[in-house]
Design a protein around this motif. Structure first.
Motif, PDB file in Angstrom:
ATOM      1  N   CYS A  64      13.133 -10.293   2.871  1.00 23.06           N
ATOM      2  CA  CYS A  64      14.022  -9.663   1.897  1.00 23.06           C
ATOM      3  C   CYS A  64      14.517 -10.720   0.931  1.00 23.06           C
ATOM      4  CB  CYS A  64      15.204  -8.997   2.595  1.00 23.06           C
ATOM      5  SG  CYS A  64      16.378  -8.233   1.442  1.00 23.06           S
ATOM      6  N   LEU A  65      14.294 -10.509  -0.342  1.00 23.37           N
ATOM      7  CA  LEU A  65      14.692 -11.451  -1.375  1.00 23.37           C
ATOM      8  C   LEU A  65      16.061 -11.066  -1.921  1.00 23.37           C
ATOM      9  CD1 LEU A  65      11.258 -11.601  -3.199  1.00 23.37           C
ATOM     10  CD2 LEU A  65      12.159 -13.220  -1.502  1.00 23.37           C
ATOM     11  N   ARG A  82       4.468 -15.124   3.541  1.00 21.36           N
ATOM     12  CA  ARG A  82       5.244 -15.276   4.776  1.00 21.36           C
ATOM     13  C   ARG A  82       5.693 -13.937   5.346  1.00 21.36           C
ATOM     14  NH1 ARG A  82       9.281 -20.327   3.606  1.00 21.36           N
ATOM     15  NH2 ARG A  82       9.832 -19.901   5.801  1.00 21.36           N
ATOM     16  N   ALA A  83       5.331 -12.848   4.681  1.00 23.73           N
ATOM     17  CA  ALA A  83       5.675 -11.498   5.154  1.00 23.73           C
ATOM     18  C   ALA A  83       4.446 -10.873   5.807  1.00 23.73           C
ATOM     19  CB  ALA A  83       6.149 -10.633   3.995  1.00 23.73           C
ATOM     20  N   GLU A  84       4.602 -10.424   7.052  1.00 28.98           N
ATOM     21  CA  GLU A  84       3.477  -9.842   7.778  1.00 28.98           C
ATOM     22  C   GLU A  84       3.364  -8.338   7.585  1.00 28.98           C
ATOM     23  OE1 GLU A  84       4.087 -11.031  11.804  1.00 28.98           O
ATOM     24  OE2 GLU A  84       3.423 -13.105  11.459  1.00 28.98           O
ATOM     25  N   ARG A  85       4.513  -7.663   7.396  1.00 26.21           N
ATOM     26  CA  ARG A  85       4.468  -6.211   7.322  1.00 26.21           C
ATOM     27  C   ARG A  85       5.122  -5.651   6.061  1.00 26.21           C
ATOM     28  NH1 ARG A  85       7.109  -3.973  12.622  1.00 26.21           N
ATOM     29  NH2 ARG A  85       6.180  -2.018  11.872  1.00 26.21           N
ATOM     30  N   ALA A  86       6.204  -6.274   5.596  1.00 32.82           N
ATOM     31  CA  ALA A  86       6.941  -5.695   4.471  1.00 32.82           C
ATOM     32  C   ALA A  86       7.628  -6.784   3.657  1.00 32.82           C
ATOM     33  CB  ALA A  86       7.993  -4.706   4.974  1.00 32.82           C
ATOM     34  N   ILE A  87       7.802  -6.490   2.381  1.00 31.03           N
ATOM     35  CA  ILE A  87       8.591  -7.344   1.491  1.00 31.03           C
ATOM     36  C   ILE A  87       9.500  -6.431   0.672  1.00 31.03           C
ATOM     37  CG2 ILE A  87       6.821  -7.379  -0.328  1.00 31.03           C
ATOM     38  CD1 ILE A  87       7.740 -10.334  -0.844  1.00 31.03           C
ATOM     39  N   LEU A  88      10.733  -6.838   0.491  1.00 32.67           N
ATOM     40  CA  LEU A  88      11.681  -6.048  -0.285  1.00 32.67           C
ATOM     41  C   LEU A  88      12.641  -6.976  -0.997  1.00 32.67           C
ATOM     42  CD1 LEU A  88      14.518  -5.032   2.050  1.00 32.67           C
ATOM     43  CD2 LEU A  88      12.294  -5.465   3.093  1.00 32.67           C
ATOM     44  N   ASP A  89      13.391  -6.398  -1.929  1.00 36.78           N
ATOM     45  CA  ASP A  89      14.408  -7.190  -2.614  1.00 36.78           C
ATOM     46  C   ASP A  89      15.683  -6.380  -2.754  1.00 36.78           C
ATOM     47  OD1 ASP A  89      15.029  -6.886  -5.897  1.00 36.78           O
ATOM     48  OD2 ASP A  89      13.451  -5.606  -5.084  1.00 36.78           O
ATOM     49  N   VAL A  90      16.790  -7.100  -2.941  1.00 39.93           N
ATOM     50  CA  VAL A  90      18.094  -6.485  -3.180  1.00 39.93           C
ATOM     51  C   VAL A  90      18.746  -7.171  -4.377  1.00 39.93           C
ATOM     52  CG1 VAL A  90      18.538  -5.625  -0.851  1.00 39.93           C
ATOM     53  CG2 VAL A  90      19.065  -8.015  -1.384  1.00 39.93           C
ATOM     54  N   SER A  91      17.933  -7.462  -5.385  1.00 48.10           N
ATOM     55  CA  SER A  91      18.381  -8.314  -6.496  1.00 48.10           C
ATOM     56  C   SER A  91      19.172  -7.563  -7.558  1.00 48.10           C
ATOM     57  CB  SER A  91      17.175  -8.994  -7.155  1.00 48.10           C
ATOM     58  OG  SER A  91      16.359  -8.024  -7.800  1.00 48.10           O
ATOM     59  N   GLY A  92      18.793  -6.304  -7.830  1.00 52.71           N
ATOM     60  CA  GLY A  92      19.496  -5.534  -8.854  1.00 52.71           C
ATOM     61  C   GLY A  92      18.679  -5.195 -10.069  1.00 52.71           C
ATOM     62  N   GLN A 109       4.146  -3.134   3.040  1.00 54.18           N
ATOM     63  CA  GLN A 109       5.176  -2.178   2.661  1.00 54.18           C
ATOM     64  C   GLN A 109       6.100  -2.859   1.649  1.00 54.18           C
ATOM     65  OE1 GLN A 109       7.031  -0.431   6.293  1.00 54.18           O
ATOM     66  NE2 GLN A 109       5.256  -1.298   7.361  1.00 54.18           N
ATOM     67  N   ARG A 110       6.538  -2.081   0.645  1.00 53.15           N
ATOM     68  CA  ARG A 110       7.314  -2.685  -0.445  1.00 53.15           C
ATOM     69  C   ARG A 110       8.455  -1.757  -0.859  1.00 53.15           C
ATOM     70  NH1 ARG A 110       2.003  -2.716  -1.837  1.00 53.15           N
ATOM     71  NH2 ARG A 110       2.308  -1.061  -3.364  1.00 53.15           N
ATOM     72  N   ALA A 111       9.621  -2.346  -1.079  1.00 54.93           N
ATOM     73  CA  ALA A 111      10.759  -1.546  -1.531  1.00 54.93           C
ATOM     74  C   ALA A 111      11.751  -2.443  -2.260  1.00 54.93           C
ATOM     75  CB  ALA A 111      11.458  -0.853  -0.362  1.00 54.93           C
ATOM     76  N   VAL A 129      13.911   2.147  -4.582  1.00 50.41           N
ATOM     77  CA  VAL A 129      12.543   2.453  -4.980  1.00 50.41           C
ATOM     78  C   VAL A 129      11.632   2.044  -3.822  1.00 50.41           C
ATOM     79  CG1 VAL A 129      10.615   1.819  -6.472  1.00 50.41           C
ATOM     80  CG2 VAL A 129      12.862   2.254  -7.462  1.00 50.41           C
ATOM     81  N   VAL A 130      10.973   3.015  -3.214  1.00 48.68           N
ATOM     82  CA  VAL A 130       9.981   2.725  -2.181  1.00 48.68           C
ATOM     83  C   VAL A 130       8.616   2.762  -2.849  1.00 48.68           C
ATOM     84  CG1 VAL A 130       8.940   3.468  -0.015  1.00 48.68           C
ATOM     85  CG2 VAL A 130      11.419   3.669  -0.341  1.00 48.68           C
ATOM     86  N   ASP A 131       8.029   1.582  -3.024  1.00 49.24           N
ATOM     87  CA  ASP A 131       6.742   1.493  -3.704  1.00 49.24           C
ATOM     88  C   ASP A 131       5.582   1.691  -2.738  1.00 49.24           C
ATOM     89  OD1 ASP A 131       5.468   1.026  -6.293  1.00 49.24           O
ATOM     90  OD2 ASP A 131       4.660  -0.797  -5.364  1.00 49.24           O
ATOM     91  N   GLU A 132       5.772   1.280  -1.506  1.00 55.42           N
ATOM     92  CA  GLU A 132       4.787   1.520  -0.450  1.00 55.42           C
ATOM     93  C   GLU A 132       5.556   1.637   0.860  1.00 55.42           C
ATOM     94  OE1 GLU A 132       1.444   2.593   1.201  1.00 55.42           O
ATOM     95  OE2 GLU A 132       1.420   1.970  -0.905  1.00 55.42           O
ATOM     96  N   GLY A 133       5.633   2.856   1.371  1.00 57.44           N
ATOM     97  CA  GLY A 133       6.465   3.119   2.521  1.00 57.44           C
ATOM     98  C   GLY A 133       5.841   2.722   3.842  1.00 57.44           C
ATOM     99  N   GLY A 134       6.624   2.899   4.906  1.00 56.41           N
ATOM    100  CA  GLY A 134       6.167   2.562   6.246  1.00 56.41           C
ATOM    101  C   GLY A 134       7.356   2.402   7.161  1.00 56.41           C
ATOM    102  N   PRO A 135       7.106   2.121   8.430  1.00 62.37           N
ATOM    103  CA  PRO A 135       8.202   2.074   9.407  1.00 62.37           C
ATOM    104  C   PRO A 135       9.230   0.977   9.150  1.00 62.37           C
ATOM    105  CG  PRO A 135       6.116   1.378  10.382  1.00 62.37           C
ATOM    106  CD  PRO A 135       5.787   1.974   9.075  1.00 62.37           C
ATOM    107  N   VAL A 136       8.821  -0.162   8.621  1.00 61.02           N
ATOM    108  CA  VAL A 136       9.789  -1.224   8.364  1.00 61.02           C
ATOM    109  C   VAL A 136      10.735  -0.821   7.235  1.00 61.02           C
ATOM    110  CG1 VAL A 136      10.105  -3.608   7.602  1.00 61.02           C
ATOM    111  CG2 VAL A 136       8.258  -3.047   9.191  1.00 61.02           C
ATOM    112  N   VAL A 137      10.178  -0.320   6.148  1.00 66.24           N
ATOM    113  CA  VAL A 137      10.997   0.130   5.022  1.00 66.24           C
ATOM    114  C   VAL A 137      11.891   1.290   5.451  1.00 66.24           C
ATOM    115  CG1 VAL A 137      10.878   1.288   2.781  1.00 66.24           C
ATOM    116  CG2 VAL A 137       9.458  -0.721   3.221  1.00 66.24           C
ATOM    117  N   ASP A 138      11.343   2.210   6.238  1.00 62.94           N
ATOM    118  CA  ASP A 138      12.162   3.322   6.734  1.00 62.94           C
ATOM    119  C   ASP A 138      13.324   2.811   7.581  1.00 62.94           C
ATOM    120  OD1 ASP A 138      10.450   5.079   5.484  1.00 62.94           O
ATOM    121  OD2 ASP A 138       9.365   5.630   7.321  1.00 62.94           O
TER     122      ASP A 138
END
Length: 257
Positions: A64-65, A82-92, A109-111, A129-138
């Motif tokens: 998470c960035l 360095r992300a095996e399953r998901a990458i996301l951000d909370v930048s704004g 998975q991306r959000a 914004v869920v760009d590519e969903g999955g269990p980690v993002v959920d």
């Protein structure tokens, strides 16, 4: 879930606390990385968390960035491996963030999440914004909601367009009022000016760099400045028209809601 939070400031600590809270449905182990190792150690010390080097080679279920908006594209490129399953951000900011994640993490998975509040005022609304969903993002979304927040879906374009009004424009208007106002005795304040003064206190309690990033990322301040000049230059009839236009905008929003 093994979560690496990149950026150990307020928002990075918020997402770490959210996913690891007692009410969270996610069983998360959190690691912090920050370009200032002391900041990362401070964040980890008061939590059951660890630290890793920003230039390390550790891998994690999710990354998470929580870095400044302008740094997100480069951070995505650096940390996607360095992300095996998901990458996301909370930048704004979402347009460039989502585009970078699509480019550098196509198989993950991306959000993008944006908490529309400062962490001391949690809970609140969180744009997503869920760009590519999955269990980690959920799981991340479920953890945010379990913290009492209202997660709502949007698109990168809709989000960033809204930020022109609710952030860049609103902040510019409030800060301009504070900069232009004189110091007056408390007894002179009207309900309007007192409310503005309270809002200005809220805006100015944060970090100036964060607000500068918002002004850099989103348009909106120029529109506020143009409207203020139009009001200042208006004659009586023109001012009345502008006043009615402002009232009409408010009534239109209320009808829409």
């Amino acid at each position: 879930m093994d979560l690496l939070v990149v950026g150990a400031g307020e928002i990075g600590r918020w997402i770490a606390d959210t996913v690891s809270a007692d009410e969270s449905p996610v069983d998360a182990a959190v690691a912090f990385a920050d370009r200032d190792p002391d900041v990362a150690r401070d964040a980890a010390a008061s939590r059951e968390a660890t630290t890793v080097p920003v230039d390390g080679d550790t891998t994690h279920d999710a990354v998470c960035l929580a870095v400044p908006m302008s740094a997100v594209p480069a951070a995505v490129e650096a940390y996607a491996p360095r992300a095996e399953r998901a990458i996301l951000d909370v930048s704004g900011e979402m347009t460039d963030a989502v585009a970078a994640m699509r480019e550098h993490a196509p198989g993950l998975q991306r959000a993008s999440y944006h908490p529309l509040f400062a962490p001391p005022r949690v809970p609140g609304n969180v744009a997503c914004v869920v760009d590519e969903g999955g269990p980690v993002v959920d799981g991340i979304a479920a953890a945010i909601e379990a913290g009492g927040n209202d997660v709502f879906e949007t698109t990168p374009a809709e989000h960033d367009r809204a930020m022109e009004t609710v952030q860049a424009g609103a902040h510019a208007a409030v800060l301009a009022w504070r900069l232009a106002s004189d110091d007056v005795r408390e007894e002179f304040h009207t309900p309007v000016s007192a409310a503005l003064d309270d809002v200005a206190d809220t805006v100015t309690e944060g970090a100036p760099g964060v607000y500068a990033e918002i002004q850099r990322a989103f348009d909106g301040a120029d529109d506020v400045a143009d409207a203020a000049r139009e009001l200042a230059d208006a004659d009586r009839d023109e001012f009345a028209d502008l006043y009615e236009a402002a009232r009409g905008d408010r009534e239109g929003r209320e009808r829409h809601e």
